[in-house]
Design a protein around this motif. Structure first.
Motif, mmCIF file in Angstrom:
data_model
loop_
_atom_site.group_PDB
_atom_site.id
_atom_site.type_symbol
_atom_site.label_atom_id
_atom_site.label_comp_id
_atom_site.label_asym_id
_atom_site.label_seq_id
_atom_site.Cartn_x
_atom_site.Cartn_y
_atom_site.Cartn_z
ATOM 1 N N LEU A 19 -45.033 -47.496 -13.085
ATOM 2 C CA LEU A 19 -43.635 -47.515 -13.274
ATOM 3 C C LEU A 19 -43.727 -46.278 -12.228
ATOM 4 O O LEU A 19 -42.135 -46.091 -12.614
ATOM 5 C CB LEU A 19 -44.303 -46.565 -15.050
ATOM 6 C CG LEU A 19 -42.813 -46.310 -15.791
ATOM 7 C CD1 LEU A 19 -42.301 -47.538 -15.429
ATOM 8 C CD2 LEU A 19 -43.204 -46.060 -16.921
ATOM 9 N N TRP A 28 -44.919 -52.789 -19.737
ATOM 10 C CA TRP A 28 -44.662 -53.381 -20.560
ATOM 11 C C TRP A 28 -44.895 -54.716 -20.918
ATOM 12 O O TRP A 28 -45.232 -54.733 -22.359
ATOM 13 C CB TRP A 28 -42.945 -54.221 -19.916
ATOM 14 C CG TRP A 28 -42.273 -55.291 -20.824
ATOM 15 C CD1 TRP A 28 -42.620 -57.069 -20.948
ATOM 16 C CD2 TRP A 28 -41.645 -55.224 -22.086
ATOM 17 N NE1 TRP A 28 -41.829 -57.159 -21.927
ATOM 18 C CE2 TRP A 28 -40.763 -56.288 -22.424
ATOM 19 C CE3 TRP A 28 -40.333 -53.692 -22.460
ATOM 20 C CZ2 TRP A 28 -39.963 -56.235 -23.268
ATOM 21 C CZ3 TRP A 28 -39.950 -54.132 -23.243
ATOM 22 C CH2 TRP A 28 -39.411 -55.279 -23.508
ATOM 23 N N ASP A 29 -46.263 -55.271 -20.648
ATOM 24 C CA ASP A 29 -47.113 -55.165 -21.165
ATOM 25 C C ASP A 29 -48.487 -55.118 -22.075
ATOM 26 O O ASP A 29 -48.654 -55.776 -22.914
ATOM 27 C CB ASP A 29 -48.328 -56.792 -19.857
ATOM 28 C CG ASP A 29 -47.259 -57.382 -18.848
ATOM 29 O OD1 ASP A 29 -45.933 -58.020 -19.255
ATOM 30 O OD2 ASP A 29 -47.372 -57.567 -17.747
ATOM 31 N N HIS A 66 -41.838 -52.090 -13.640
ATOM 32 C CA HIS A 66 -41.935 -51.661 -15.058
ATOM 33 C C HIS A 66 -43.261 -52.806 -16.083
ATOM 34 O O HIS A 66 -43.438 -52.623 -17.139
ATOM 35 C CB HIS A 66 -41.465 -51.201 -15.961
ATOM 36 C CG HIS A 66 -40.287 -52.800 -15.874
ATOM 37 N ND1 HIS A 66 -39.381 -53.532 -15.339
ATOM 38 C CD2 HIS A 66 -39.832 -53.745 -17.104
ATOM 39 C CE1 HIS A 66 -38.830 -54.479 -15.678
ATOM 40 N NE2 HIS A 66 -39.554 -54.592 -17.101
ATOM 41 N N HIS A 67 -43.318 -53.036 -15.179
ATOM 42 C CA HIS A 67 -43.832 -54.913 -15.473
ATOM 43 C C HIS A 67 -45.480 -54.826 -16.275
ATOM 44 O O HIS A 67 -45.644 -55.068 -17.362
ATOM 45 C CB HIS A 67 -44.512 -56.215 -14.529
ATOM 46 C CG HIS A 67 -42.499 -56.215 -13.868
ATOM 47 N ND1 HIS A 67 -41.956 -57.090 -15.124
ATOM 48 C CD2 HIS A 67 -41.925 -56.398 -12.817
ATOM 49 C CE1 HIS A 67 -41.211 -57.405 -14.017
ATOM 50 N NE2 HIS A 67 -41.157 -56.736 -12.716
ATOM 51 N N SER A 120 -47.830 -50.033 -30.436
ATOM 52 C CA SER A 120 -47.086 -50.037 -29.427
ATOM 53 C C SER A 120 -46.961 -48.806 -28.935
ATOM 54 O O SER A 120 -46.367 -48.079 -27.846
ATOM 55 C CB SER A 120 -45.923 -50.772 -29.426
ATOM 56 O OG SER A 120 -45.476 -50.309 -30.480
ATOM 57 N N THR A 165 -46.971 -52.650 -23.320
ATOM 58 C CA THR A 165 -46.725 -52.043 -25.114
ATOM 59 C C THR A 165 -47.243 -53.540 -25.569
ATOM 60 O O THR A 165 -46.978 -53.626 -27.115
ATOM 61 C CB THR A 165 -45.862 -51.526 -24.541
ATOM 62 O OG1 THR A 165 -45.743 -50.598 -24.113
ATOM 63 C CG2 THR A 165 -44.589 -51.194 -25.744
ATOM 64 N N LEU A 166 -46.678 -54.492 -24.938
ATOM 65 C CA LEU A 166 -46.438 -55.851 -26.192
ATOM 66 C C LEU A 166 -47.869 -56.539 -26.835
ATOM 67 O O LEU A 166 -47.345 -56.472 -27.645
ATOM 68 C CB LEU A 166 -45.833 -57.715 -25.250
ATOM 69 C CG LEU A 166 -44.296 -57.150 -25.159
ATOM 70 C CD1 LEU A 166 -44.195 -57.559 -24.035
ATOM 71 C CD2 LEU A 166 -43.400 -56.968 -25.775
ATOM 72 N N VAL A 223 -47.028 -46.054 -25.363
ATOM 73 C CA VAL A 223 -45.782 -46.014 -24.891
ATOM 74 C C VAL A 223 -46.330 -44.032 -24.194
ATOM 75 O O VAL A 223 -46.081 -44.170 -23.128
ATOM 76 C CB VAL A 223 -44.200 -46.227 -25.720
ATOM 77 C CG1 VAL A 223 -43.093 -45.378 -24.748
ATOM 78 C CG2 VAL A 223 -44.421 -47.217 -25.619
#
Length: 62
Positions: free
Chosen positions: A27, A36-37, A32-33, A46, A39-40, A50
């Motif tokens: 990051l 993001w993964d 951000h990938h 979540s 967090t999902l 974060v």
């Protein structure tokens, strides 16, 4: 009453410290990938995930 006020167990994945550190490093590098993964996949965790990632970003730069 305790009988009717039962909360469900949180569902989701809690990432390891190594996964958090990797996501924070990426990051800070502009991607951000990973964050993001994670967090999902975290589900009910979540928001905690974060905050851990953002905290690790600040620690890495400091």
């Amino acid at each position: 009453m305790g009988l009717f006020r039962r909360t469900a167990e949180p569902r989701g994945y809690q990432p390891t410290d190594a996964e958090i550190a990797k996501a924070a490093k990426n990051l800070n590098a502009g991607s951000h990938h990973d964050a993001w993964d994670l967090t999902l996949h975290s589900g009910d965790y979540s928001q905690q995930t974060v905050m851990r990632i953002l905290g690790a970003c600040v620690d890495e730069q400091g």
